[in-house]
Design an enzyme around this catalytic site. Sequence first.
Site, PDB file in Angstrom:
ATOM      1  N   SER A 211      59.186 -50.235   9.063  1.00  0.00           N
ATOM      2  CA  SER A 211      60.221 -50.396  10.070  1.00  0.00           C
ATOM      3  C   SER A 211      60.018 -51.714  10.825  1.00  0.00           C
ATOM      4  O   SER A 211      60.060 -52.783  10.215  1.00  0.00           O
ATOM      5  CB  SER A 211      60.233 -49.189  11.016  1.00  0.00           C
ATOM      6  OG  SER A 211      61.366 -49.208  11.847  1.00  0.00           O
ATOM      7  N   HIS A 317      66.927 -46.332  12.489  1.00  0.00           N
ATOM      8  CA  HIS A 317      67.463 -46.302  11.118  1.00  0.00           C
ATOM      9  C   HIS A 317      68.547 -45.235  10.950  1.00  0.00           C
ATOM     10  O   HIS A 317      68.689 -44.644   9.882  1.00  0.00           O
ATOM     11  CB  HIS A 317      66.337 -46.112  10.104  1.00  0.00           C
ATOM     12  CG  HIS A 317      65.296 -47.190  10.181  1.00  0.00           C
ATOM     13  ND1 HIS A 317      65.486 -48.441   9.656  1.00  0.00           N
ATOM     14  CD2 HIS A 317      64.072 -47.202  10.771  1.00  0.00           C
ATOM     15  CE1 HIS A 317      64.425 -49.187   9.907  1.00  0.00           C
ATOM     16  NE2 HIS A 317      63.557 -48.458  10.580  1.00  0.00           N
TER      17      HIS A 317
END
Length: 451
Positions: A211, A317
């Site tokens: 991430s 996300h």
Amino acid sequence: MNFQSQEYAQNWKTAPEILAVSADTRDHLQNTLADLKTRLATSDVMDVSRIAKNTREVFSSRNAVRLLLIVESGENPVNILQAALENIDAHPESFWSTRQVFYGKGNCPGKVAFAFPGQGSQYLFMGRDLAQFFPDMARAVAEAEKAFQHTRPLNDYMYPVLSGMENEKTALEEALRSTDIAQPAIGAVSAAMMDILEQFGIGPDATCGHSYGELSALCAAGRFDKTTFYFLSAARGKFMAEAGAAGDRGGMLAVKATLEDIDDVIRKSGLDLILANRNSPDQGVLSGPTDAIEQMQSLCKKNKIRATRLPVAAAFHSRLVAPAAAPFEREIEKAAFLPSSIPVYSNTTALPYPTETAAAKKILASHLTHPVNFTTEIQQMYQDGIRTFVEVGPRAVLTGLIKAILNELPACALAMDASSGRRSGMTDLAKALCTLASLGYDVDLEKWKML
């Protein structure tokens, strides 16, 4: 900069000793260790330090057999050496380690990758021990500060002065968890740790990140400089924080089950959730609105599935952070991307970033709203020859995930912050260096206690 110590300096007296021995054969190694044990048996503390320094100077990771030991303050090196000698006979493997002993033989197993953690790995005083020895930590925080637009300095969130008030630590941890603070803070620590490894001659053949950590990975590979890295870190955190400011920011839920079972649970529940992180074959992270996360957590408990809320400030996300994507893309377009021969593997594609700048920027810009396929990414890196993964940044979350993904394949995963601050950061660093050197990678051990 406050590290709550009497002085900010390279005080190597409190760092553990590293003794390093290498030889062409196991018999030669054992004889050398026996001689070393005899010398240490009649040595005082100063002699131990001098002898340890001498061993590091003659050590070669290119020798066929290698053994390294860590001796912390107050420990008897003779006892550790004796245990090492006994373990050599008991372990025929090409590599093994105990809490203080690291043994390897043969050539290094393959290429090395740096893996960088994302949000959720932050914690108060992360990297503080290293900061007392290496100016890189203070320098990195100061550089990150220049891009950090907030009412308080970044350092105050990372290394606060404690007053002893009730529930103080909980409030400080909550403040550090905020997206616009956590991301640049993790980035500063990761960049400093990367620089520390470089001082010992350790660099990556490839990089990856989880991430937010993908920004760190791109910087480590040289796709952009540190100034750009700190600016993009601050911008990413700021836009993501603003994206959820007007409504529900959502949350994330780590679920311990196979990825197939998690997909099945989501489908049957009908909840507005996505499998945002495919972290390992038996662990995934759900992302979505807070009420849906809470309902799923109850559903998992009812079905005896282990599920844990993550210490993050939003549903990363997922569609809830989509408003951050457009402004972040504009900042990426302004950034100067550089050519590099070091591949950076993408969470989105599980493949290396394109060498062409426009294509690389497009992948990074879409990263915010696409799921993280970490499992396939690590599997691809292994197929491409990566055999050793070094987690560079706070905590050791990725180390555990990588071990689970590769399972019984011949690979090694280790972390610079293996104890997550529970033990000395210098001991964690020593263990990482000893592991790499015992595996046969070139490590400049002469720099230990010399920097």
